[in-house]
Design an enzyme around this catalytic site. Structure first.
Site, PDB file in Angstrom:
ATOM      1  CD  GLU A 158      -2.922  -1.090   2.371  1.00  0.00           C
ATOM      2  OE1 GLU A 158      -3.942  -1.806   2.324  1.00  0.00           O
ATOM      3  OE2 GLU A 158      -2.636  -0.362   3.358  1.00  0.00           O
ATOM      4  CD  GLU A 313      -4.113  -5.949   2.772  1.00  0.00           C
ATOM      5  OE1 GLU A 313      -4.874  -5.279   3.516  1.00  0.00           O
ATOM      6  OE2 GLU A 313      -2.879  -5.760   2.714  1.00  0.00           O
ATOM      7  CD1 TRP A 321      -8.435  -1.458  10.045  1.00  0.00           C
ATOM      8  CD2 TRP A 321      -9.483   0.211   9.013  1.00  0.00           C
ATOM      9  NE1 TRP A 321      -8.654  -1.853   8.744  1.00  0.00           N
ATOM     10  CE2 TRP A 321      -9.291  -0.840   8.081  1.00  0.00           C
ATOM     11  CE3 TRP A 321     -10.115   1.375   8.569  1.00  0.00           C
ATOM     12  CZ2 TRP A 321      -9.713  -0.766   6.761  1.00  0.00           C
ATOM     13  CZ3 TRP A 321     -10.542   1.460   7.252  1.00  0.00           C
ATOM     14  CH2 TRP A 321     -10.337   0.395   6.364  1.00  0.00           C
ATOM     15  CG  HIS A 364      -8.082  -6.174  10.750  1.00  0.00           C
ATOM     16  ND1 HIS A 364      -8.449  -7.139   9.826  1.00  0.00           N
ATOM     17  CD2 HIS A 364      -8.136  -4.997  10.093  1.00  0.00           C
ATOM     18  CE1 HIS A 364      -8.694  -6.558   8.677  1.00  0.00           C
ATOM     19  NE2 HIS A 364      -8.512  -5.257   8.799  1.00  0.00           N
TER      20      HIS A 364
END
Length: 685
Positions: A158, A313, A321, A364
């Site tokens: 990213e 992903e 988040w 997560h």
């Protein structure tokens, strides 16, 4: 047009299914790795992204490397029919590096250097950081470039952010000198005579700063372009450091933040596009609005190379988040995953495989929860999807037959959002583009999302919402497109500035004025509580009747050969044109002078699709909240029916013969779709 592309990896010519895997977090307990292998096979996961944040585990001290644990991971994968996207670990650097070489840490726009920590906290211009990544990547390539488990390189993670250090200031000035040659040309392009901002020496030029220069729009635009070029150059540096050992291994880098860099430039140096999608499902009962938003993004990433991409992903349950971490309702995991496949993905992958025990993402979502076994709802959802993906692998490589394109340029987006214009409270460029795309999504009309520099000739219809930054070249290309028989749709706030973000002279919409047959004299921003409307003229050629509410922006235009299809209903410009059509050469160009809502866009584009003769995924009316998308290999079409409505729906098929690709069942008549239901149908092309 190519109908079928080869699989991304010949080693794994099926739908890829897997996750980010961080075995280095569990080196203290070897039984965890053994259990992970069992669970991967049980869930139908066949590929893992490995090593993304493993720099310290691979190089615990400068120059001391530890590859034994990764040897075991990849060898065990190979023994068990599991594959790996092997990552370069440049997304986060070790603490020893930050301590010894503080220059690798970024300097923010306020000119303060960061402390060690976080991700993407490194300078792409730093000679030390480039040297260290080349050493690490080279060792990975030498050791694993021909490993049987490795299907490709996952370059960093990213890419995002920017640095304002002295190295980057120097590189920015070099970039500007290469682009403009002289200060005189730079000053003219940036129109620095305004507010006496004129530069007299190259060393006076710095990056935009909150306590310095930030009001010269051309300067801001060029800085964003420079940041893109720096990022791409660093990515190219990483690719070159792994490519030599095995040039045949495909290379990707996972993309995510649409507002950071121009992904079209990054796309040019990788073999396959991958991106990370995290929708906030279930904020309301009807998920179709959000479904259409992510359909746009899937289409955009597919269109970067106009061939299948990878969903690198996603999350099998909930993130930790987002503002609210809502669990996926039954069926949504399969629906949202197959939505990516419907729009061109040849994979479904997750962050993450196993939940971390600590730090910021310990809650997560993951395939394997802290409980550590397969007896969870989420694991069973993943396993169900694994079986479904295995059953539809013949779709791998199938293309998306798009005859419609939406123009979406990063520099236009930057310029629109930087402009001090009619609605600084929010002109909503991206939301507007997605709204136009949604009108096609509701009909099941495939759409590419392309840039102005690309070839337009393969499309019948091009939609260019708010083409604020429109170069003379783009204007000529769109003029030729229409003249040769294409249909163009534009909106207000188009043809305003050139590539330097300075205004076109001679009347707006600048290079589009001849093609659209209008002169845009003024533009007004409306308060949030204000509305206007558009009344369709009697007997207009689209056959639209009645009035439609408009909001946010109203442009006052004068026809210069264009026909008036609709007029404003309110304010001092009531009765003046709000929707026009210009017949130009063999084609037509429509202009919407105001922001119209989904009801109008739906009717307008349905009429236009019929008029232009656009093919739909399914020749049937789709109920609200249900969409259809199609991929084809030339011999067979694969139609995805997806229900985002939050209610049970029924879809009537057309008169062609269909079979359910998962079950082989022959389908005709109507299909019942449960809440969050999805069916994949096959028919002859």
């Amino acid at each position: 047009m190519t109908k079928k592309f080869p699989p991304i990896s010949g080693k794994l010519p099926v739908m890829m299914h897997g996750a980010d895997y961080n075995p280095d977090q569990w080196l203290h307990d070897p039984t965890i790795f053994e259990e992970d292998i069992r669970l991967m096979k049980l869930s139908g996961c066949n590929v893992m992204a490995v090593g993304i944040f493993s720099w310290t585990a691979l190089e615990p001290k400068e120059g001391e490397f530890a590859f034994e644990w990764l040897d075991k991971v990849l060898d065990t994968f190979a023994d068990n029919g599991i594959y790996a996207w092997l990552a370069t670990p440049s997304g986060a650097r070790p603490a020893w590096m930050s301590e010894k070489y503080p220059e690798v840490l970024r300097v923010e726009a306020n000119r303060v250097r960061n402390l060690h920590g976080m991700r993407h906290n490194h300078c792409y211009s730093s000679p030390i950081y480039r040297e260290k990544t080349a050493i690490m990547n080279g060792k990975l390539a030498e050791r694993y470039g021909n490993h049987p488990a490795v299907v490709g390189w996952h370059i960093s993670n990213e890419y995002s952010g920017e640095c304002h250090c002295d190295y980057c200031q120097q590189q920015f000035r070099i970039w500007l000198q290469n682009k403009y040659g002289t200060l005189e040309k730079l000053n003219f392009a940036w129109w620095t005579s305004f507010w006496a901002h004129t530069y007299t020496d190259w060393k006076q030029v710095e990056s935009p700063a909150p306590h310095g220069e930030f009001a010269v729009h051309g300067h801001n635009l060029d800085w964003r372009r420079f940041v893109t070029d720096r990022t791409v150059d660093f990515c190219r540096h990483e690719i070159e450091s792994v490519r030599g050992v095995n040039p045949d291994l495909p290379v990707t880098t996972n993309m995510h933040m649409i507002d950071g860099i121009d992904y079209r430039k990054l796309a040019a140096i990788v073999n396959v596009i991958s991106w990370d999608a995290y929708p906030t499902w279930h904020s309301r009962q009807d998920d179709s609005q959000l479904g259409s938003t992510f359909a746009f993004h899937h289409d955009m990433y597919r269109s970067l190379k106009r061939k299948p991409f990878l969903l690198m992903e996603s999350v099998p349950s909930a993130t930790n988040w987002q503002p609210v971490s809502k669990l996926k309702r039954p069926g949504m995991h399969k629906l949202s995953s197959l939505q990516a496949v419907a729009h061109g993905s040849d994979s479904v992958q997750y962050f993450q495989w196993r939940k971390s025990r600590g730090a910021s993402e310990k809650f997560h979502g993951a395939v394997v929860d802290h409980i550590g076994h397969e007896h969870t709802r989420v694991f069973q959802d993943v396993a169900e999807l694994g079986r479904a993906l295995a059953g539809i692998s013949e779709i791998v490589g199938a293309s998306t037959p798009s005859e419609t394109a939406i123009l979406f340029d990063w520099d236009n987006r930057w310029a629109v959002n930087d402009a001090a214009g009619p609605r600084n409270a929010g002109i909503h460029y991206e939301e507007t583009v997605i709204a136009h795309h949604r009108a096609f999504w509701k009909q099941g009309v495939p759409v590419d999302v392309i840039g102005s520099e690309e070839d337009f000739s393969s499309y019948r219809l091009i939609v260019a919402p708010m083409l604020y930054l429109c170069t003379e070249e783009t204007g000529r290309k769109l003029e030729k497109f229409v003249e040769n028989g294409g249909t163009l749709v534009t909106t207000y706030w188009s043809g305003i500035v050139d590539e330097h973000d300075i205004c076109h002279l001679g009347g707006f919409p600048g290079p589009l004025r001849k093609t659209l047959g209008i002169w845009a004299e003024e533009i007004e921003g409306l308060y949030d509580h204000d509305v206007n409307g558009v009344k369709m003229t009697e007997g207009n050629e689209l056959g639209l009747n009645g009035s439609f509410e408009s909001h946010e922006v109203c442009e006052i235009v004068h026809p210069e050969g264009a026909e008036v299809l609709g007029v404003y209903t309110g304010d001092f410009y009531a009765g003046s044109p709000a929707l026009t059509l210009n017949r130009f050469g063999k084609g037509r160009a429509y202009h919407m002078a105001t922001r119209l809502k989904d009801d109008f866009l739906g009717e307008f584009y349905r009429k236009l699709a019929d008029d232009v003769g656009l093919a739909r995924a399914l020749n049937a009316d789709l109920p609200s909240g249900v969409t259809a998308q199609v991929r084809t290999d030339g011999a067979s079409d694969y139609v995805f029916l997806m229900n985002f409505s939050g209610q049970e729906k029924s879809v009537s098929l057309d008169n062609r013969v269909y079979a359910d690709l998962e079950t082989g069942e022959t389908m005709d008549g109507g299909i019942a779709l449960p809440v969050n239901g999805v069916r994949v149908l096959k028919r002859k092309s």
